[in-house]
Every structure is written in structure tokens, then in C-alpha cells.
Design a protein around this motif. Structure first.
Motif, PDB file in Angstrom:
ATOM      1  N   THR A 298      42.736  62.117  57.671  1.00  0.00           N
ATOM      2  CA  THR A 298      41.326  62.431  57.418  1.00  0.00           C
ATOM      3  C   THR A 298      41.010  63.915  57.545  1.00  0.00           C
ATOM      4  OG1 THR A 298      40.723  62.062  59.742  1.00  0.00           O
ATOM      5  CG2 THR A 298      40.561  60.165  58.222  1.00  0.00           C
ATOM      6  N   GLY A 299      41.883  64.658  58.218  1.00  0.00           N
ATOM      7  CA  GLY A 299      41.620  66.082  58.440  1.00  0.00           C
ATOM      8  C   GLY A 299      40.572  66.339  59.514  1.00  0.00           C
ATOM      9  N   ILE A 300      40.321  65.352  60.352  1.00  0.00           N
ATOM     10  CA  ILE A 300      39.371  65.503  61.464  1.00  0.00           C
ATOM     11  C   ILE A 300      40.173  65.863  62.713  1.00  0.00           C
ATOM     12  CG2 ILE A 300      37.657  64.337  62.906  1.00  0.00           C
ATOM     13  CD1 ILE A 300      37.139  62.460  60.519  1.00  0.00           C
ATOM     14  N   PHE A 301      39.893  67.029  63.301  1.00  0.00           N
ATOM     15  CA  PHE A 301      40.676  67.492  64.447  1.00  0.00           C
ATOM     16  C   PHE A 301      39.831  67.879  65.656  1.00  0.00           C
ATOM     17  CE2 PHE A 301      43.326  68.294  60.717  1.00  0.00           C
ATOM     18  CZ  PHE A 301      44.462  67.581  61.068  1.00  0.00           C
ATOM     19  N   ARG A 302      38.514  68.072  65.502  1.00  0.00           N
ATOM     20  CA  ARG A 302      37.661  68.413  66.640  1.00  0.00           C
ATOM     21  C   ARG A 302      37.511  67.190  67.539  1.00  0.00           C
ATOM     22  NH1 ARG A 302      32.197  69.695  65.222  1.00  0.00           N
ATOM     23  NH2 ARG A 302      31.886  69.649  67.457  1.00  0.00           N
ATOM     24  N   LYS A 303      37.677  67.394  68.841  1.00  0.00           N
ATOM     25  CA  LYS A 303      37.658  66.284  69.789  1.00  0.00           C
ATOM     26  C   LYS A 303      36.386  65.449  69.666  1.00  0.00           C
ATOM     27  CE  LYS A 303      38.285  65.217  74.635  1.00  0.00           C
ATOM     28  NZ  LYS A 303      38.515  65.720  75.974  1.00  0.00           N
ATOM     29  N   PHE A 304      35.245  66.097  69.585  1.00  0.00           N
ATOM     30  CA  PHE A 304      33.982  65.372  69.473  1.00  0.00           C
ATOM     31  C   PHE A 304      33.960  64.497  68.223  1.00  0.00           C
ATOM     32  CE2 PHE A 304      29.640  64.991  67.883  1.00  0.00           C
ATOM     33  CZ  PHE A 304      29.011  64.402  68.975  1.00  0.00           C
ATOM     34  N   ASP A 305      34.386  65.064  67.107  1.00  0.00           N
ATOM     35  CA  ASP A 305      34.392  64.320  65.840  1.00  0.00           C
ATOM     36  C   ASP A 305      35.400  63.165  65.868  1.00  0.00           C
ATOM     37  OD1 ASP A 305      32.461  66.062  64.872  1.00  0.00           O
ATOM     38  OD2 ASP A 305      33.947  67.398  63.950  1.00  0.00           O
ATOM     39  N   VAL A 306      36.559  63.423  66.455  1.00  0.00           N
ATOM     40  CA  VAL A 306      37.590  62.379  66.563  1.00  0.00           C
ATOM     41  C   VAL A 306      37.065  61.238  67.425  1.00  0.00           C
ATOM     42  CG1 VAL A 306      39.882  61.851  67.487  1.00  0.00           C
ATOM     43  CG2 VAL A 306      39.520  63.947  66.171  1.00  0.00           C
ATOM     44  N   GLN A 307      36.449  61.595  68.545  1.00  0.00           N
ATOM     45  CA  GLN A 307      35.913  60.576  69.442  1.00  0.00           C
ATOM     46  C   GLN A 307      34.838  59.746  68.750  1.00  0.00           C
ATOM     47  OE1 GLN A 307      35.091  62.019  73.370  1.00  0.00           O
ATOM     48  NE2 GLN A 307      33.535  60.460  73.725  1.00  0.00           N
ATOM     49  N   LYS A 308      33.961  60.413  68.046  1.00  0.00           N
ATOM     50  CA  LYS A 308      32.875  59.721  67.350  1.00  0.00           C
ATOM     51  C   LYS A 308      33.424  58.759  66.296  1.00  0.00           C
ATOM     52  CE  LYS A 308      28.567  60.751  64.934  1.00  0.00           C
ATOM     53  NZ  LYS A 308      27.698  61.812  64.440  1.00  0.00           N
ATOM     54  N   ARG A 309      34.466  59.176  65.589  1.00  0.00           N
ATOM     55  CA  ARG A 309      35.006  58.398  64.470  1.00  0.00           C
ATOM     56  C   ARG A 309      35.973  57.279  64.903  1.00  0.00           C
ATOM     57  NH1 ARG A 309      37.124  55.551  61.379  1.00  0.00           N
ATOM     58  NH2 ARG A 309      37.856  55.944  59.285  1.00  0.00           N
ATOM     59  N   PHE A 310      36.830  57.542  65.909  1.00  0.00           N
ATOM     60  CA  PHE A 310      37.942  56.627  66.192  1.00  0.00           C
ATOM     61  C   PHE A 310      37.892  55.925  67.548  1.00  0.00           C
ATOM     62  CE2 PHE A 310      39.738  59.791  63.207  1.00  0.00           C
ATOM     63  CZ  PHE A 310      40.007  58.926  62.158  1.00  0.00           C
ATOM     64  N   TYR A 311      36.978  56.309  68.430  1.00  0.00           N
ATOM     65  CA  TYR A 311      36.949  55.776  69.799  1.00  0.00           C
ATOM     66  C   TYR A 311      36.909  54.247  69.835  1.00  0.00           C
ATOM     67  CZ  TYR A 311      35.021  54.649  74.403  1.00  0.00           C
ATOM     68  OH  TYR A 311      34.786  54.102  75.626  1.00  0.00           O
ATOM     69  N   THR A 312      35.964  53.650  69.154  1.00  0.00           N
ATOM     70  CA  THR A 312      35.802  52.193  69.198  1.00  0.00           C
ATOM     71  C   THR A 312      37.028  51.483  68.646  1.00  0.00           C
ATOM     72  OG1 THR A 312      33.420  52.454  68.956  1.00  0.00           O
ATOM     73  CG2 THR A 312      34.328  50.275  68.471  1.00  0.00           C
ATOM     74  N   GLU A 313      37.526  51.949  67.517  1.00  0.00           N
ATOM     75  CA  GLU A 313      38.706  51.313  66.919  1.00  0.00           C
ATOM     76  C   GLU A 313      39.933  51.473  67.812  1.00  0.00           C
ATOM     77  OE1 GLU A 313      41.172  51.135  62.713  1.00  0.00           O
ATOM     78  OE2 GLU A 313      39.492  52.526  62.916  1.00  0.00           O
ATOM     79  N   LEU A 314      40.069  52.623  68.435  1.00  0.00           N
ATOM     80  CA  LEU A 314      41.194  52.877  69.346  1.00  0.00           C
ATOM     81  C   LEU A 314      41.166  51.889  70.508  1.00  0.00           C
ATOM     82  CD1 LEU A 314      43.468  55.060  69.665  1.00  0.00           C
ATOM     83  CD2 LEU A 314      41.907  56.234  71.204  1.00  0.00           C
ATOM     84  N   ARG A 315      39.986  51.684  71.086  1.00  0.00           N
ATOM     85  CA  ARG A 315      39.860  50.741  72.206  1.00  0.00           C
ATOM     86  C   ARG A 315      40.181  49.322  71.764  1.00  0.00           C
ATOM     87  NH1 ARG A 315      35.005  50.781  76.017  1.00  0.00           N
ATOM     88  NH2 ARG A 315      36.460  49.369  76.994  1.00  0.00           N
ATOM     89  N   GLU A 316      39.627  48.914  70.634  1.00  0.00           N
ATOM     90  CA  GLU A 316      39.825  47.538  70.177  1.00  0.00           C
ATOM     91  C   GLU A 316      41.258  47.279  69.739  1.00  0.00           C
ATOM     92  OE1 GLU A 316      36.910  47.145  67.104  1.00  0.00           O
ATOM     93  OE2 GLU A 316      35.237  46.991  68.535  1.00  0.00           O
ATOM     94  N   ARG A 317      41.823  48.203  68.990  1.00  0.00           N
ATOM     95  CA  ARG A 317      43.158  48.017  68.422  1.00  0.00           C
ATOM     96  C   ARG A 317      44.257  47.986  69.485  1.00  0.00           C
ATOM     97  NH1 ARG A 317      45.763  49.418  63.167  1.00  0.00           N
ATOM     98  NH2 ARG A 317      43.652  49.632  62.378  1.00  0.00           N
ATOM     99  N   PHE A 318      44.111  48.810  70.535  1.00  0.00           N
ATOM    100  CA  PHE A 318      45.190  48.955  71.515  1.00  0.00           C
ATOM    101  C   PHE A 318      44.836  48.426  72.900  1.00  0.00           C
ATOM    102  CE2 PHE A 318      45.914  52.079  68.219  1.00  0.00           C
ATOM    103  CZ  PHE A 318      47.219  51.769  67.860  1.00  0.00           C
ATOM    104  N   GLY A 319      43.647  47.859  73.067  1.00  0.00           N
ATOM    105  CA  GLY A 319      43.269  47.263  74.339  1.00  0.00           C
ATOM    106  C   GLY A 319      43.101  48.282  75.464  1.00  0.00           C
TER     107      GLY A 319
END
Length: 160
Positions: A40-61
Motif C-alpha cells: 500500500t505504500g503506507i509507512f507512517r506509524k499513525f497511518d499504519v495503526q489506523k489502517r491495519f490495527y483491527t485486522e492485525l488483532r483479529e487475524r493473529f489473535g
């Protein structure tokens, strides 16, 4: 200011298995996140957290704080990579080596280090000596009373 204290864990075989599974899950999550960031070309921590946080938690427990630490670890790895590219450590722009590094997402080893902070673990330290215990988050639940040993000066720093 960050302070690092070095201690050695002395887990039982069951505790060691849970800790190893946690390392594997966190590093698998970090490698997956790295692939997503690279795509996606998203590298800023805030942007990464906003975009992937929920999926990261759900996908990997992952619990909340370990997910944040995985995001931070992955963003820090890309910051280091960009710094090395800017410094020319992978060759001049357009070189084959540099192009290969730029085109490949970062991959984390299954047992690579995972940062933990005060929200992921808590210390039970005696008044003096070289021993204590730690309570630490794992993917199978919180492990309590994992024995630790360390240099008395390091444990004194933890006590303070």
C-alpha cells in the motif's frame, strides 16, 4: 529516555512453549504487516495503526498492546531501511542490489525479538538478590510466575 534491563527467563517447559508460540505469532503478524505496508505504500506509524490495527488483532489473535508493539517494530524496521537506502548502503540509485531491496518487503524471523513494555508484563521482585518473577502476556493467556534471574544491579534498577 528508554532504559534497558537485561534479565534471563527461566520458564517451565509449558511456559517456554507459550512464549515461543507468542514470538512466532508476533513475528508472523509483523511479516504480514510488512507486506501490507509495502503493497500500500503506507509507512507512517499513525497511518499504519489506523489502517491495519483491527485486522492485525483479529487475524493473529493479538491483544491491544502487543498489536501496537508489532506495528511499532515494523514501522521502525522500515525507517531503518529508508535511512540505509538514503545513506547509499545498498548501492547507488538504479543498482541491482538497491532495486532488489526496494522491491522486497521486510520479513521477520519466526523467533526474532519482540518488544514488550509495562502493559504486557509486570515484575514481582524481592527486596534483594538475583531472582524474581514476571507475569507476561502470551497468545495463550497471561503467564504468571515465570522465574527470572539477573545481575543484582539490573534488578535494583527494576525495583526503583
Amino acid at each position: 529516555m528508554k532504559q534497558v534491563v537485561q534479565v534471563r527467563l527461566l520458564p517451565t517447559p509449558a511456559q517456554a512453549s507459550a512464549l515461543l508460540a507468542t514470538l512466532n505469532a508476533c513475528n508472523t503478524a509483523a511479516s504480514w504487516l510488512s507486506q501490507q505496508m509495502h503493497t500500500t505504500g503506507i509507512f507512517r506509524k499513525f497511518d499504519v495503526q489506523k489502517r491495519f490495527y483491527t485486522e492485525l488483532r483479529e487475524r493473529f489473535g493479538l491483544a491491544a498492546q502487543p498489536a501496537i508493539r508489532v506495528i511499532g517494530k515494523t514501522c521502525d524496521a522500515y525507517t531503518t531501511l529508508r535511512t540505509n537506502l538514503t545513506a547509499g548502503n545498498y548501492g547507488p540509485p538504479g543498482s541491482e542490489r538497491r532495486r532488489k531491496v526496494e522491491d522486497t518487503p521486510i520479513v521477520f524471523r519466526p523467533q526474532a525479538a519482540q518488544p514488550f513494555d509495562a502493559r504486557c508484563l509486570s515484575w514481582q521482585l524481592g527486596e534483594a538478590g538475583r531472582e524474581g518473577a514476571v507475569s507476561i502476556w502470551t497468545t495463550t493467556g497471561r503467564l504468571r510466575n515465570v522465574r527470572i534471574v539477573g545481575h543484582p544491579e539490573q534488578l535494583a534498577l527494576l525495583r526503583s
